[in-house]
Design a protein around this motif. Structure first.
Motif, PDB file in Angstrom:
ATOM      1  N   GLU A 341       0.831  -1.203   0.000  1.00 19.48           N
ATOM      2  CA  GLU A 341       0.000   0.000   0.000  1.00 19.48           C
ATOM      3  C   GLU A 341       0.867   1.256   0.000  1.00 19.48           C
ATOM      4  O   GLU A 341       0.601   2.214  -0.721  1.00 19.48           O
ATOM      5  CB  GLU A 341      -0.931  -0.010   1.212  1.00 19.48           C
ATOM      6  CG  GLU A 341      -2.061   1.006   1.102  1.00 19.48           C
ATOM      7  CD  GLU A 341      -3.051   0.890   2.239  1.00 19.48           C
ATOM      8  OE1 GLU A 341      -3.986   1.701   2.270  1.00 19.48           O
ATOM      9  OE2 GLU A 341      -2.882   0.001   3.120  1.00 19.48           O
ATOM     10  N   LEU A 342       1.923   1.235   0.788  1.00 23.03           N
ATOM     11  CA  LEU A 342       2.859   2.360   0.799  1.00 23.03           C
ATOM     12  C   LEU A 342       3.545   2.492  -0.551  1.00 23.03           C
ATOM     13  O   LEU A 342       3.691   3.602  -1.085  1.00 23.03           O
ATOM     14  CB  LEU A 342       3.898   2.166   1.916  1.00 23.03           C
ATOM     15  CG  LEU A 342       5.060   3.171   1.951  1.00 23.03           C
ATOM     16  CD1 LEU A 342       4.539   4.598   2.101  1.00 23.03           C
ATOM     17  CD2 LEU A 342       6.027   2.818   3.078  1.00 23.03           C
ATOM     18  N   GLU A 343       3.961   1.360  -1.134  1.00 27.93           N
ATOM     19  CA  GLU A 343       4.630   1.394  -2.440  1.00 27.93           C
ATOM     20  C   GLU A 343       3.725   1.993  -3.513  1.00 27.93           C
ATOM     21  O   GLU A 343       4.194   2.728  -4.382  1.00 27.93           O
ATOM     22  CB  GLU A 343       5.062  -0.018  -2.857  1.00 27.93           C
ATOM     23  CG  GLU A 343       6.414  -0.440  -2.327  1.00 27.93           C
ATOM     24  CD  GLU A 343       7.537   0.500  -2.748  1.00 27.93           C
ATOM     25  OE1 GLU A 343       7.511   1.015  -3.886  1.00 27.93           O
ATOM     26  OE2 GLU A 343       8.433   0.738  -1.932  1.00 27.93           O
ATOM     27  N   ALA A 344       2.435   1.681  -3.459  1.00 28.23           N
ATOM     28  CA  ALA A 344       1.492   2.220  -4.451  1.00 28.23           C
ATOM     29  C   ALA A 344       1.419   3.740  -4.359  1.00 28.23           C
ATOM     30  O   ALA A 344       1.413   4.430  -5.385  1.00 28.23           O
ATOM     31  CB  ALA A 344       0.114   1.603  -4.247  1.00 28.23           C
ATOM     32  N   ARG A 345       1.364   4.274  -3.129  1.00 21.52           N
ATOM     33  CA  ARG A 345       1.321   5.730  -2.958  1.00 21.52           C
ATOM     34  C   ARG A 345       2.631   6.359  -3.429  1.00 21.52           C
ATOM     35  O   ARG A 345       2.629   7.400  -4.095  1.00 21.52           O
ATOM     36  CB  ARG A 345       1.085   6.087  -1.491  1.00 21.52           C
ATOM     37  CG  ARG A 345      -0.266   5.650  -0.954  1.00 21.52           C
ATOM     38  CD  ARG A 345      -1.409   6.486  -1.507  1.00 21.52           C
ATOM     39  NE  ARG A 345      -2.672   6.078  -0.912  1.00 21.52           N
ATOM     40  CZ  ARG A 345      -3.206   6.618   0.175  1.00 21.52           C
ATOM     41  NH1 ARG A 345      -2.582   7.617   0.783  1.00 21.52           N
ATOM     42  NH2 ARG A 345      -4.348   6.184   0.653  1.00 21.52           N
TER      43      ARG A 345
END
Length: 495
Positions: A341-345
């Motif tokens: 989820e952090l990587e997507a942002r």
């Protein structure tokens, strides 16, 4: 302001029938460092290529990216490009594609050569036959489209002038849709708007509108004035003129014109931005949005699309983040997990070339000293990520009596601040692993640290980032606040 969450619930219930010119979009990316010895032309050292469903097919992809369903009708040839498009559409679970094949014409294919260093298109090669479909193919299209109209909430005609939307096909579709009280949105290519007579909305760009009305179309006022006659001619409910960086102007048949300026974004690729606009308008109107709300949604979606490479789609989450003032985003949307989820942002922000900042702490009881550091940190970057020590981590660092508030409560208080863009809870005693994952451009801590004491400063500086130390606000610390509160309790005072 539009209630986006309510709108989204309606959006996913919509079915849009999209008819238009299907094409295969190919992008060849590389670097240009020399001129050909054979001719005065640049040589691109191709590094990679990618193919996408383009033209009206990209409209269909944008419709389903928003969560709606799409029935798509297009035309292909009996060739490799047609087979590739058919297979690609079959892999899209929300698109029901019904393709008509014409062995006498090639599938439309466009190859764009893009310099990654200069972020510009150098050349485009087109394989196409743009003359109108023959009578036999035309009838096949009509026979395919008409039975599908009853199943749709909105009909969208995406005209790229590649032969699918002939005057006869257009007339049959609009007349049938009107009998069933279905809205018809047309992205027109012909300067003769009369062939789209009876459509609900026409969405020409500025150049197309100027040619159709023989007007300058250089201001919202001029557009509104010129639109009246053409709306009478086309018997449409409204007309939208898209103007790239100058925004969009909507002129309704009844009422005042509405102009929405373009969002200030760094443009990476305008390919397919018009597809995104008409897709959002179709889904929004089907979901019951008023014209102005639909227009603002479309403008926000266009801003997201042009910040991406190639023919892009826009998700509801991206649209929501773009259209809502950042301070009004729900706190839970700013709290993300450590991994994907952090990587997507991060990937989204990197695509937009945004400067990412990072700071961290326990933030057990938020006080003015914290607010000063967070505000200064946000001023040093475009997006601020706050690393938050988990409950177990705080207990190891501060003792068994801490934290005073559980990690979720601390995260929600931080996420409610406008200065904070993202909160990530970490389990370790230091945020070193988190800093390695984020690789921030700016690492911020209070001035009670030295640069050498800041965890992760080596990682940040090795990637060209900087460490910023913010002067702390005297007289404020969480420990002193906790001690004071506990002292007051023991003495019987108010906490």
């Amino acid at each position: 302001m539009l209630d986006f969450d309510s709108f989204h619930r309606e959006m996913v219930r919509q079915t849009v029938l999209c008819v238009g010119d299907l094409m295969l979009d190919e992008f060849v990316y590389g670097e240009v460092s020399r001129v050909s010895p054979e001719a005065p032309a640049p040589v691109i050292a191709a590094k990679r290529s990618e193919t996408n469903i383009g033209g009206a097919g990209n409209v269909a992809r944008n419709i389903t990216a928003l969560g709606a369903k799409c029935i798509f009708v297009g035309l292909i040839g009996e060739d490799a490009a047609g087979a590739e498009l058919k297979a690609a559409l079959a892999r899209e679970p929300q698109i029901e594609s019904v393709l008509v094949t014409d062995s006498a014409r090639p599938t439309t294919r466009k190859v764009r050569f893009v310099s990654e260093h200069y972020r510009t298109h150098m050349l485009r090669a087109d394989w196409e036959m743009s003359h109108p479909a023959t009578g036999n193919t035309e009838q096949k299209l009509i026979d395919t489209i008409l039975p599908l109209i009853a199943r749709a909430d909105v009909v969208l005609l995406s005209d790229y002038a590649k032969g699918v939307l002939t005057a006869r096909v257009i007339r049959n579709v609009i007349d049938a849709a009107r009998k069933l009280n279905k809205a018809v949105i047309v992205d027109p290519k012909s300067a003769n708007f009369a062939i789209y007579r009876g459509a609900t909305l026409l969405t020409p760009n500025r150049k197309e509108f100027a040619e159709a009305t023989r007007s300058r179309a250089d201001s919202s006022e001029n557009i509104a004035a010129a639109a009246q006659d053409v709306m009478q001619l086309a018997d449409c409910e409204a007309l939208l003129v898209t103007q790239s960086e100058h925004g969009m102007t909507l002129v309704p048949r009844k009422g005042e014109a509405v102009h929405v300026p373009a969002y200030p974004v760094r443009v990476r690729d305008v390919s397919g931005a018009g597809d995104t606009v008409v897709a959002v308008l179709a889904v929004a109107r089907g979901a019951g949005a008023e014209w102005e709300d639909a227009l603002r949604l479309a403008s926000a979606a266009a801003a997201v699309a042009v910040a991406k490479k190639g023919t892009a789609t826009v998700t509801p989450a991206e649209l929501r983040r773009q259209i809502l003032p950042h301070a009004f985003l729900a706190a839970e949307e700013k709290i993300v997990a450590h991994g994907k989820e952090l990587e997507a942002r991060l990937a989204e922000w990197r695509r937009q070339d945004l400067r990412v900042g990072f700071t961290n702490g326990c933030f057990d009881i938020l006080h003015p000293g914290h607010v000063k550091v967070l505000t200064a940190a946000r001023a040093a970057c475009d997006r601020l990520i706050v690393g938050l020590n988990s409950d177990a981590s705080v207990k190891r660092l501060k003792g068994e009596s801490r934290p005073v508030q559980v990690e979720r409560a601390r995260a929600e208080v931080l996420a409610a601040l406008e200065a904070v863009d993202l909160v990530v809870i970490f389990e370790e005693d230091t945020p070193l692993k988190l800093i390695e994952q984020i690789k921030p451009s700016v690492l911020v801590k209070g001035g009670d640290y030295t640069r050498e004491q800041v965890v992760g400063h080596e990682i940040v500086e090795a990637h060209g980032g900087q460490v910023v130390l913010v002067e702390v606000l005297a007289g404020f610390s969480t420990t002193s606040l906790v001690d004071r509160a506990r002292g007051d309790k023991k003495s019987g005072g108010k906490a």
